[in-house]
Design a protein around this motif. Structure first.
Motif, PDB file in Angstrom:
ATOM      1  N   LYS A 129      -6.241  -3.263   0.007  1.00 31.75           N
ATOM      2  CA  LYS A 129      -5.031  -3.635  -0.740  1.00 31.75           C
ATOM      3  C   LYS A 129      -4.304  -4.791  -0.050  1.00 31.75           C
ATOM      4  O   LYS A 129      -3.848  -5.737  -0.699  1.00 31.75           O
ATOM      5  CB  LYS A 129      -4.108  -2.432  -0.866  1.00 31.75           C
ATOM      6  N   TYR A 178       0.826  -1.205   0.000  1.00 30.87           N
ATOM      7  CA  TYR A 178       0.000   0.000   0.000  1.00 30.87           C
ATOM      8  C   TYR A 178       0.865   1.261   0.000  1.00 30.87           C
ATOM      9  O   TYR A 178       2.035   1.232   0.374  1.00 30.87           O
ATOM     10  CB  TYR A 178      -0.951   0.010   1.197  1.00 30.87           C
ATOM     11  N   ASN A 222      -2.110   5.746   2.369  1.00 27.59           N
ATOM     12  CA  ASN A 222      -3.240   4.837   2.606  1.00 27.59           C
ATOM     13  C   ASN A 222      -3.446   4.528   4.084  1.00 27.59           C
ATOM     14  O   ASN A 222      -4.538   4.153   4.502  1.00 27.59           O
ATOM     15  CB  ASN A 222      -3.036   3.504   1.867  1.00 27.59           C
TER      16      ASN A 222
END
Length: 378
Positions: free
Chosen positions: A69, A55, A59
């Motif tokens: 993810k 990620y 994020n």
């Protein structure tokens, strides 16, 4: 038995000890550690640790984006692993992946609840509370490393309607202590009333560890009781710019000596030479320093409703104190002095539950019970 540990915070510390000792007991394992795409780490990890860059750094401010993810990568990672159990080492960040694996692949999981889960996620991230409770509801077992963490979660955040259900599958398994600290333990201590009182804290200097309030408590004892005190703070400052003002405040007390971090052998000698170990952090998940102190027959003062509070009967090996009250800390120090020989003689017999052999046996027994239950349900 094949176990996958989901542990985004895995380092060569307590987590390594857990896995290494489980290997010795015959458990086959791998560690899934998910990190940002641009990740630099100076740690030389063991070959059973799989570091996955999944990620963007930004994020991490958005739980569902980050974990969507991570989940996609984790499902692909599991394709050729075929684990019997997943062990998530935190409730939210790691437990979410274990929960989604259970949904998609029906792999049972156990989840650990740590201080950050309660003090950050449950307390401040109201939009994620339902997620946390859902992860707990679908876990086969829930692990707490101290009775206090369990009490804090159930008393504050678990609704009455599901409390019994979660209680039934909850257990307390403490952190283990390096066998090194069990070797050459000292004998119970006697305190000379007229001698200098040596008080010790081994921890990084920061506001959470609360060394300043301890200084104020000790200053109070000097002024009101005439006690000659030597307060030794071992650990130094991890972030000098951040804690520069705090460091100056501590150094303003003439009975304080600040000592850099030291190796285990040196630390044992310091603990052995101390009369009392005091650490009253505002927030404390466990605190190995307390147990290391008990192994050297040194009575302890610890934080009320945090860390190891609940493992020992009050007044058995020391006393809990309110971290916000210098007067309470001072009064507990006086209680230790009034009961010193009894407290010191009680210390070592209370530490067997923290050996790695005991802790490892508890984890292995937990895994086996999950597998037995899963087999009975098929």
């Amino acid at each position: 038995m094949n176990v996958i540990h989901v542990n985004s915070g895995h380092t060569n510390t307590i987590y390594k000890s857990i896995v290494d000792n489980l290997f010795q007991s015959g458990v086959d394992q791998r560690v899934y550690k998910f990190v940002p795409y641009v990740h630099q780490d100076s740690i030389d990890y063991d070959d059973y640790v799989d570091i996955r860059q999944v990620y963007d750094k930004w994020n991490r401010y958005f739980f569902h984006i980050k974990h969507e993810k991570a989940q996609n990568d984790f499902m692909a990672y599991l394709e050729d692993k075929k684990p019997d159990i997943i062990h998530a080492h935190t409730l939210f960040s790691n437990g979410y992946l274990a929960y989604r694996a259970y949904q998609e692949k029906k792999i049972p999981y156990v989840v650990a609840v740590r201080g950050t889960d309660i003090n950050i996620f449950f307390k401040y991230m109201l939009h994620l509370r339902k997620v946390g409770l859902t992860i707990l509801l679908h876990a086969s077992k829930i692990i707490f490393i101290s009775p206090t963490l369990k009490k804090n979660l159930f008393d504050t955040y678990v609704p009455e309607g599901i409390r019994a259900q979660l209680e039934a599958k909850s257990t307390v398994i403490p952190n283990g202590i390096d066998e090194f600290y069990f070797d050459g333990v000292s004998v119970p201590k006697k305190r000379k009333e007229a001698g200098k009182l040596v008080v010790l804290t081994a921890a990084w200097i920061d506001k959470n560890k609360n060394q300043l309030t301890v200084c104020k408590a000790l200053e109070h004892l000097r002024m009101t009781e005439g006690i000659d005190i030597d307060y030794r703070i071992i650990g130094g400052v991890q972030k000098e710019k951040t804690h520069q003002h705090l460091l100056k405040q501590l150094q303003s007390f003439d009975f304080v000596k600040i000592i850099p971090r030291m190796d285990k052998a040196e630390l044992i000698q310091e603990i052995r030479a101390a009369d009392i170990s005091v650490m009253v952090s505002y927030q404390e998940t466990f605190g190995l320093f307390y147990i290391e102190s008990l192994l050297q027959n040194t009575p302890i003062i610890y934080t009320k409703n945090q860390g190891i509070d609940g493992f020992f009967e009050e007044g058995l090996v020391g006393y809990s104190a309110d971290p916000h009250s210098e007067l309470d800390i001072a009064s507990k120090i006086l209680k230790v002095l009034a009961n010193y020989e009894r407290l010191s003689s009680n210390t070592q017999e209370q530490t067997s539950q923290f050996t790695w052999s005991t802790v490892t046996a508890s984890y292995k027994e937990l895994y086996e019970s999950v597998l037995t239950n899963a087999t009975n349900q098929t």
